[in-house]
Design a protein around this motif. Structure first.
Motif, short mmCIF file in Angstrom:
data_model
loop_
_atom_site.label_atom_id
_atom_site.label_comp_id
_atom_site.label_asym_id
_atom_site.label_seq_id
_atom_site.Cartn_x
_atom_site.Cartn_y
_atom_site.Cartn_z
N ASN A 119 0.80 -1.19 0.22
CA ASN A 119 0.01 0.04 0.04
C ASN A 119 0.72 1.09 0.17
O ASN A 119 1.75 1.22 0.95
CB ASN A 119 -0.89 0.03 1.22
N VAL A 120 0.70 2.07 -1.01
CA VAL A 120 1.57 3.19 -1.25
C VAL A 120 0.84 4.46 -0.39
O VAL A 120 -0.13 4.86 -0.69
CB VAL A 120 1.83 3.74 -2.77
N ILE A 121 1.71 5.25 0.57
CA ILE A 121 1.34 6.37 1.28
C ILE A 121 2.15 7.42 0.90
O ILE A 121 3.41 7.15 0.94
CB ILE A 121 1.26 6.09 2.78
N MET A 122 1.65 8.40 0.32
CA MET A 122 2.73 9.65 0.14
C MET A 122 2.33 10.78 1.24
O MET A 122 1.19 11.11 1.35
CB MET A 122 2.23 10.13 -1.34
N SER A 123 3.52 11.30 2.06
CA SER A 123 3.22 12.43 2.75
C SER A 123 3.51 13.36 2.10
O SER A 123 4.86 13.82 1.63
CB SER A 123 4.27 12.08 3.99
N ALA A 124 2.45 14.70 1.85
CA ALA A 124 2.78 15.89 1.01
C ALA A 124 2.01 16.78 1.56
O ALA A 124 1.11 16.65 2.52
CB ALA A 124 2.74 15.32 -0.33
N SER A 125 2.26 18.16 1.04
CA SER A 125 1.65 19.19 1.45
C SER A 125 1.23 20.17 0.26
O SER A 125 2.16 20.32 -0.57
CB SER A 125 2.63 20.17 2.36
N SER A 126 -0.11 20.56 0.03
CA SER A 126 -0.52 21.17 -0.94
C SER A 126 0.03 22.74 -1.06
O SER A 126 0.32 23.44 0.16
CB SER A 126 -2.19 21.49 -0.73
N CYS A 127 0.62 23.01 -2.00
CA CYS A 127 1.19 24.36 -2.32
C CYS A 127 0.51 25.28 -3.48
O CYS A 127 0.81 26.20 -4.11
CB CYS A 127 2.61 24.33 -2.76
N VAL A 128 -0.92 24.92 -3.28
CA VAL A 128 -1.75 25.74 -4.20
C VAL A 128 -2.55 26.68 -3.39
O VAL A 128 -3.30 26.53 -2.26
CB VAL A 128 -3.02 24.62 -5.00
N ILE A 129 -2.32 27.84 -3.49
CA ILE A 129 -3.06 28.99 -2.74
C ILE A 129 -4.62 29.16 -3.07
O ILE A 129 -4.79 29.47 -4.10
CB ILE A 129 -2.23 30.21 -2.92
#
Length: 203
Positions: free
Chosen positions: A80-90
């Motif tokens: 199972n693939v988990i990506m830890s990320a943060s949106s950079c869309v204002i």
């Protein structure tokens, strides 16, 4: 490698020209803007890396950039693939590059993933959530209240089930689109910041 699977942090980014052992799990940057992709932004203890798993993250990621995630597996199995990320869309802002709110992102509209030459299908409901910066319970209204941690609001997103072969698996991630900002002061577009990938065993 441990009893739950594999964890690849952004601090392990290498250039394509670097030689690494074949039985290594790491990120290899392939196509990038100058020296930015994979830069360990704020890895020297700056505030916007506090929430990153290794106190650094892969940032300044542009449309058209791509990187390979190399996962060495001793066995063939599904993960199972988990990506830890943060949106950079204002979504809302108080000044140029000072967002008070970032937008949710439908990931299959922003990134394309190919595993060992086969396209990895992500469902439309795989969403990277945005966030709202608040001060004393209220949404910020001036750039003096701006909190850089909004760029590092790392969320674990379940991308789905992936099949790993025995040996080296190459997972290519390409940024296919940047999403337009809707804020008042900025009329550009954004992508995401990436902390790490986890590949969890499925029993």
């Amino acid at each position: 490698v441990d009893d739950i699977g594999y964890l690849i942090e952004a601090e392990e980014v290498m250039n394509k020209s670097e030689i690494v052992p074949t039985n290594r799990t790491y990120i290899e940057r392939v196509k990038y803007s100058g020296n930015q992709l994979g830069a360990m932004l704020a890895s020297a203890g700056k505030k916007d890396a506090e929430n990153a798993s290794g106190k650094g993250y892969m940032g300044e990621i542009k449309k058209g950039n791509s990187f390979n995630v190399h996962v060495w597996s001793d066995v063939e199995r599904d993960v199972n693939v988990i990506m830890s990320a943060s949106s950079c869309v204002i979504k809302q802002d108080v000044a140029s590059w000072h967002p008070s709110e970032t937008a949710d992102v439908q990931l299959n509209k922003m990134i394309s993933v190919v595993t060992n030459g086969t396209k990895f299908e992500m469902a439309d409901d795989v969403i990277l959530p945005g966030t709202v910066t608040k001060k004393d319970g209220n949404i910020i209204t001036s750039d003096a209240d701006y909190d850089a941690l909004i760029w590092a609001y790392f969320q674990n997103v379940d991308l789905g089930i992936m099949h790993l072969n025995k040996g080296d698996n190459i997972i290519n991630v390409t940024i296919i689109e940047a999403i337009a900002f809707t804020g008042t002061h900025t009329k550009s577009s954004g992508t995401l910041n990436i902390d790490c990938f986890a590949f969890n065993y499925i029993d």
